[in-house]
Design a protein around this motif. Structure first.
Motif, PDB file in Angstrom:
ATOM      1  N   THR A 166      36.263  -0.552  22.990  1.00  0.00           N
ATOM      2  CA  THR A 166      35.427  -1.595  22.399  1.00  0.00           C
ATOM      3  C   THR A 166      35.325  -1.378  20.894  1.00  0.00           C
ATOM      4  O   THR A 166      35.131  -0.253  20.429  1.00  0.00           O
ATOM      5  CB  THR A 166      34.011  -1.573  23.016  1.00  0.00           C
ATOM      6  N   LEU A 167      35.458  -2.456  20.142  1.00  0.00           N
ATOM      7  CA  LEU A 167      35.249  -2.398  18.696  1.00  0.00           C
ATOM      8  C   LEU A 167      33.852  -2.930  18.412  1.00  0.00           C
ATOM      9  O   LEU A 167      33.592  -4.131  18.523  1.00  0.00           O
ATOM     10  CB  LEU A 167      36.300  -3.225  17.949  1.00  0.00           C
ATOM     11  N   TRP A 168      32.956  -2.026  18.076  1.00  0.00           N
ATOM     12  CA  TRP A 168      31.596  -2.402  17.727  1.00  0.00           C
ATOM     13  C   TRP A 168      31.551  -2.754  16.244  1.00  0.00           C
ATOM     14  O   TRP A 168      32.106  -2.029  15.419  1.00  0.00           O
ATOM     15  CB  TRP A 168      30.639  -1.238  18.005  1.00  0.00           C
ATOM     16  N   TYR A 169      30.910  -3.872  15.912  1.00  0.00           N
ATOM     17  CA  TYR A 169      30.832  -4.223  14.487  1.00  0.00           C
ATOM     18  C   TYR A 169      29.455  -4.770  14.137  1.00  0.00           C
ATOM     19  O   TYR A 169      28.762  -5.358  14.969  1.00  0.00           O
ATOM     20  CB  TYR A 169      31.937  -5.216  14.101  1.00  0.00           C
ATOM     21  N   ARG A 170      29.068  -4.546  12.897  1.00  0.00           N
ATOM     22  CA  ARG A 170      27.753  -4.932  12.395  1.00  0.00           C
ATOM     23  C   ARG A 170      27.792  -6.411  11.988  1.00  0.00           C
ATOM     24  O   ARG A 170      28.327  -6.772  10.933  1.00  0.00           O
ATOM     25  CB  ARG A 170      27.375  -4.050  11.204  1.00  0.00           C
ATOM     26  N   THR A 171      27.200  -7.250  12.803  1.00  0.00           N
ATOM     27  CA  THR A 171      27.210  -8.694  12.516  1.00  0.00           C
ATOM     28  C   THR A 171      26.455  -9.010  11.225  1.00  0.00           C
ATOM     29  O   THR A 171      26.845  -9.934  10.491  1.00  0.00           O
ATOM     30  CB  THR A 171      26.592  -9.471  13.688  1.00  0.00           C
ATOM     31  N   ASP A 172      25.390  -8.248  10.939  1.00  0.00           N
ATOM     32  CA  ASP A 172      24.636  -8.518   9.713  1.00  0.00           C
ATOM     33  C   ASP A 172      25.489  -8.256   8.475  1.00  0.00           C
ATOM     34  O   ASP A 172      25.479  -9.040   7.516  1.00  0.00           O
ATOM     35  CB  ASP A 172      23.338  -7.695   9.679  1.00  0.00           C
ATOM     36  N   LEU A 173      26.266  -7.182   8.488  1.00  0.00           N
ATOM     37  CA  LEU A 173      27.120  -6.856   7.351  1.00  0.00           C
ATOM     38  C   LEU A 173      28.285  -7.841   7.236  1.00  0.00           C
ATOM     39  O   LEU A 173      28.683  -8.221   6.129  1.00  0.00           O
ATOM     40  CB  LEU A 173      27.654  -5.430   7.473  1.00  0.00           C
ATOM     41  N   PHE A 174      28.835  -8.245   8.362  1.00  0.00           N
ATOM     42  CA  PHE A 174      29.937  -9.215   8.358  1.00  0.00           C
ATOM     43  C   PHE A 174      29.460 -10.566   7.831  1.00  0.00           C
ATOM     44  O   PHE A 174      30.141 -11.208   7.020  1.00  0.00           O
ATOM     45  CB  PHE A 174      30.517  -9.364   9.766  1.00  0.00           C
ATOM     46  N   ASP A 175      28.288 -10.999   8.290  1.00  0.00           N
ATOM     47  CA  ASP A 175      27.754 -12.296   7.829  1.00  0.00           C
ATOM     48  C   ASP A 175      27.496 -12.265   6.320  1.00  0.00           C
ATOM     49  O   ASP A 175      27.818 -13.220   5.602  1.00  0.00           O
ATOM     50  CB  ASP A 175      26.456 -12.624   8.568  1.00  0.00           C
ATOM     51  N   LYS A 176      26.924 -11.189   5.842  1.00  0.00           N
ATOM     52  CA  LYS A 176      26.611 -11.054   4.414  1.00  0.00           C
ATOM     53  C   LYS A 176      27.878 -11.100   3.561  1.00  0.00           C
ATOM     54  O   LYS A 176      27.891 -11.652   2.450  1.00  0.00           O
ATOM     55  CB  LYS A 176      25.853  -9.747   4.171  1.00  0.00           C
ATOM     56  N   ALA A 177      28.970 -10.532   4.104  1.00  0.00           N
ATOM     57  CA  ALA A 177      30.228 -10.488   3.360  1.00  0.00           C
ATOM     58  C   ALA A 177      31.096 -11.723   3.614  1.00  0.00           C
ATOM     59  O   ALA A 177      32.171 -11.848   3.011  1.00  0.00           O
ATOM     60  CB  ALA A 177      30.994  -9.225   3.735  1.00  0.00           C
ATOM     61  N   GLY A 178      30.634 -12.612   4.488  1.00  0.00           N
ATOM     62  CA  GLY A 178      31.410 -13.812   4.795  1.00  0.00           C
ATOM     63  C   GLY A 178      32.698 -13.523   5.546  1.00  0.00           C
ATOM     64  O   GLY A 178      33.709 -14.220   5.365  1.00  0.00           O
ATOM     65  N   LEU A 179      32.665 -12.532   6.430  1.00  0.00           N
ATOM     66  CA  LEU A 179      33.860 -12.112   7.164  1.00  0.00           C
ATOM     67  C   LEU A 179      33.892 -12.679   8.577  1.00  0.00           C
ATOM     68  O   LEU A 179      32.848 -12.827   9.219  1.00  0.00           O
ATOM     69  CB  LEU A 179      33.909 -10.586   7.246  1.00  0.00           C
ATOM     70  N   ASP A 180      35.098 -12.967   9.042  1.00  0.00           N
ATOM     71  CA  ASP A 180      35.277 -13.368  10.432  1.00  0.00           C
ATOM     72  C   ASP A 180      35.132 -12.154  11.341  1.00  0.00           C
ATOM     73  O   ASP A 180      35.367 -11.009  10.912  1.00  0.00           O
ATOM     74  CB  ASP A 180      36.669 -13.974  10.646  1.00  0.00           C
ATOM     75  N   ALA A 181      34.801 -12.389  12.601  1.00  0.00           N
ATOM     76  CA  ALA A 181      34.757 -11.299  13.577  1.00  0.00           C
ATOM     77  C   ALA A 181      36.135 -10.634  13.654  1.00  0.00           C
ATOM     78  O   ALA A 181      37.170 -11.310  13.584  1.00  0.00           O
ATOM     79  CB  ALA A 181      34.365 -11.846  14.946  1.00  0.00           C
ATOM     80  N   PRO A 182      36.181  -9.303  13.801  1.00  0.00           N
ATOM     81  CA  PRO A 182      37.457  -8.570  13.765  1.00  0.00           C
ATOM     82  C   PRO A 182      38.230  -8.669  15.084  1.00  0.00           C
ATOM     83  O   PRO A 182      38.498  -7.656  15.754  1.00  0.00           O
ATOM     84  CB  PRO A 182      37.021  -7.134  13.475  1.00  0.00           C
ATOM     85  N   THR A 183      38.602  -9.868  15.445  1.00  0.00           N
ATOM     86  CA  THR A 183      39.283 -10.096  16.724  1.00  0.00           C
ATOM     87  C   THR A 183      40.765  -9.736  16.679  1.00  0.00           C
ATOM     88  O   THR A 183      41.370  -9.478  17.711  1.00  0.00           O
ATOM     89  CB  THR A 183      39.134 -11.562  17.145  1.00  0.00           C
ATOM     90  N   THR A 184      41.367  -9.742  15.479  1.00  0.00           N
ATOM     91  CA  THR A 184      42.772  -9.365  15.327  1.00  0.00           C
ATOM     92  C   THR A 184      42.877  -8.174  14.378  1.00  0.00           C
ATOM     93  O   THR A 184      41.944  -7.884  13.618  1.00  0.00           O
ATOM     94  CB  THR A 184      43.602 -10.522  14.749  1.00  0.00           C
ATOM     95  N   TRP A 185      44.026  -7.517  14.396  1.00  0.00           N
ATOM     96  CA  TRP A 185      44.210  -6.364  13.516  1.00  0.00           C
ATOM     97  C   TRP A 185      44.184  -6.767  12.041  1.00  0.00           C
ATOM     98  O   TRP A 185      43.673  -6.029  11.202  1.00  0.00           O
ATOM     99  CB  TRP A 185      45.500  -5.630  13.868  1.00  0.00           C
ATOM    100  N   ASP A 186      44.711  -7.945  11.725  1.00  0.00           N
ATOM    101  CA  ASP A 186      44.659  -8.405  10.327  1.00  0.00           C
ATOM    102  C   ASP A 186      43.215  -8.540   9.856  1.00  0.00           C
ATOM    103  O   ASP A 186      42.856  -8.097   8.754  1.00  0.00           O
ATOM    104  CB  ASP A 186      45.379  -9.752  10.182  1.00  0.00           C
ATOM    105  N   LYS A 187      42.367  -9.143  10.698  1.00  0.00           N
ATOM    106  CA  LYS A 187      40.957  -9.311  10.340  1.00  0.00           C
ATOM    107  C   LYS A 187      40.244  -7.964  10.282  1.00  0.00           C
ATOM    108  O   LYS A 187      39.336  -7.757   9.468  1.00  0.00           O
ATOM    109  CB  LYS A 187      40.275 -10.248  11.336  1.00  0.00           C
ATOM    110  N   PHE A 188      40.660  -7.043  11.147  1.00  0.00           N
ATOM    111  CA  PHE A 188      40.084  -5.698  11.150  1.00  0.00           C
ATOM    112  C   PHE A 188      40.332  -5.000   9.812  1.00  0.00           C
ATOM    113  O   PHE A 188      39.405  -4.461   9.191  1.00  0.00           O
ATOM    114  CB  PHE A 188      40.682  -4.894  12.310  1.00  0.00           C
ATOM    115  N   TYR A 189      41.582  -4.998   9.365  1.00  0.00           N
ATOM    116  CA  TYR A 189      41.917  -4.301   8.112  1.00  0.00           C
ATOM    117  C   TYR A 189      41.274  -4.982   6.900  1.00  0.00           C
ATOM    118  O   TYR A 189      40.827  -4.308   5.962  1.00  0.00           O
ATOM    119  CB  TYR A 189      43.430  -4.218   7.943  1.00  0.00           C
TER     120      TYR A 189
END
Length: 445
Positions: A166-189
């Motif tokens: 499981t890839l756990w990610y901080r939704t608050d930090l992602f929202d603040k940075a305007g990032l998509d959920a890390p569903t693919t490796w490109d989005k992860f990096y």
């Protein structure tokens, strides 16, 4: 040194088998117990059976509930429960194989399955499953993992549950940075880079460099490379150039987008660090869900299956699978099999896995309401059972697997992170050890 380890393991099994044969020839067996050389029989389907729980203490309460339910449905069968701590389960089985006293049915995880099976202790279950009401109702990916862990020829374990990466990610930090959920490796990096601000001690990811580092590293490599088999003939694919390139990209995150302390961190330190700090992502299994919930609250994080390739292709390594095995020496296999079928039924398998916080092997149970409410488990179950998911079966059946994947190579992975060893040399070393272990296993299997 490694050849010596392999030889010692073979000698240990040979001694065990010799002891089994000697004991079978001399023991009367009138105590109702059995050893590995005893073929047992079907029995009446009634009477008394013994069940060994291989995670006693942790799972005792839920197994006693299942046993109570079973005895209500089958009042002419009594189940004697024996709880064995997980750390001593392997040695308990080994002792009983040599000296007698095996149970009728017991919990046997994939990590120990091959070693118990090779000593002749387990009943093949392919034909029983084919005729059972469970046929077609169990996760085929888990059934295949069970079969592969036993050596690949026969099914010696009916899977009850599994975990999932499981890839756990901080939704608050992602929202603040305007990032998509890390569903693919490109989005992860992309997220790992954007969420890192070393001056503020903020990092995009925490990488596992301490104990238990090899499985997540292999998961990241195969998931990105898209290679779907651990073996190409008798040679492993771990050092395929695609896996080398994938691992190079993954380990390049260390100290660039991760804390430097990660080189020594096992999962407990990683989880604590992620829960208390401002790190964007953590790769771990479903087992840390409650820790995150207590530390962060439900609105600050999510858990997704590990990233896919850009086109949505999902490749993941096999996770350890827990399950139930029938022992060949049982004098009442018919009753023991009824217990296995009951424990894997929709209601009981759901009840067990809700308590354990794991993915049910019963696909109907995997759709139950409690899973739908626990999003990380729901998504993990969907990923595990997805028609397009490709599972790379790790060679749990190799006697040297634990040594190779832990003592031999965890220090080497730390060298890779520290720049003292290349990813290519690391994977070539791992491949050489695995190829020798595979050749040794095939010669002696």
């Amino acid at each position: 040194m490694k050849t010596s380890i392999r030889r010692n393991r073979r000698v240990a099994v040979a001694v065990a088998l010799g002891s089994v044969l000697a004991l079978t020839a001399t023991a009367c067996g009138d105590d109702g117990s059995g050893s590995a050389g005893d073929k047992g029989n079907e029995g009446s389907g009634k009477g008394e059976i013994t069940f060994w729980d291989n995670n006693g203490g942790v799972r005792t309460d839920i197994w006693k509930q299942i046993i109570s339910d079973f005895e209500k449905k089958y009042p002419d069968i009594k189940v004697d429960y024996v709880g064995i701590p997980a750390a001593s389960a392997q040695s308990k089985y080994d002792t009983a194989i040599q000296g007698g006293g095996l149970p009728d049915v017991g919990g046997v995880g994939t990590a120990m399955l091959a070693e118990v099976a090779v000593q002749g202790a387990l009943e093949p279950l392919d034909s029983r499953l084919a005729k059972s009401s469970l046929n077609g109702r169990l996760s085929q990916n888990l059934v295949q993992s069970s079969k592969a862990a036993g050596g690949g020829d026969q099914l010696y374990q009916i899977p009850t549950s599994s975990n999932n990466g499981t890839l756990w990610y901080r939704t608050d930090l992602f929202d603040k940075a305007g990032l998509d959920a890390p569903t693919t490796w490109d989005k992860f990096y992309t997220a790992a880079d954007k969420l890192t601000n070393k001056g503020k001690n903020q990092f995009g990811f925490t990488i596992r460099g301490g104990e238990g580092s090899i499985a997540p590293a292999l998961d990241a490599a195969y998931s990105q490379s898209g290679i779907t088999s651990f073996w190409n003939g008798d040679k492993t694919t771990v050092n395929d150039p695609k896996n080398v390139a994938a691992l190079e990209k993954y380990v390049a995150l260390y100290k660039k987008d991760t804390p430097s302390a990660d080189v020594n961190n096992d999962f407990t330190k990683m989880v604590a660090q992620w829960d208390s700090g401002t790190i964007g992502m953590l790769s771990h299994n479903l087992g840390s869900y409650q820790d995150h919930l207590k530390a962060l609250g439900a609105d600050k994080f999510r858990g997704l299956p590990n990233p896919t390739q850009a086109d949505g292709t999902r490749v993941q390594i096999s996770n350890p699978v827990d399950g139930l095995s029938l022992f060949k020496s049982s004098k009442n296999k018919a009753a023991a099999w009824k217990f296995v079928e009951f424990a894997l039924s929709h209601e009981e398998n759901s009840k067990f896995n809700q308590s354990a916080g794991q993915i049910p092997a019963n696909t109907d149970a995997a759709k139950d309401a409690w899973i739908q409410k626990a999003e990380p488990t729901k998504l993990a179950a969907e990923a595990l059972n997805g028609a397009g998911t490709k599972i790379v079966q790790l060679p749990y059946y190799l006697p040297d697997w634990n040594t190779i994947s832990k003592a031999d190579n965890e220090p080497n992975f730390q060298k890779v992170l520290l720049g003292k060893m290349t990813a290519k040399d690391f994977l070539n070393t791992l491949a050489d050890q695995l190829n020798k272990a595979q050749a040794d296993w095939k010669q002696n299997h």
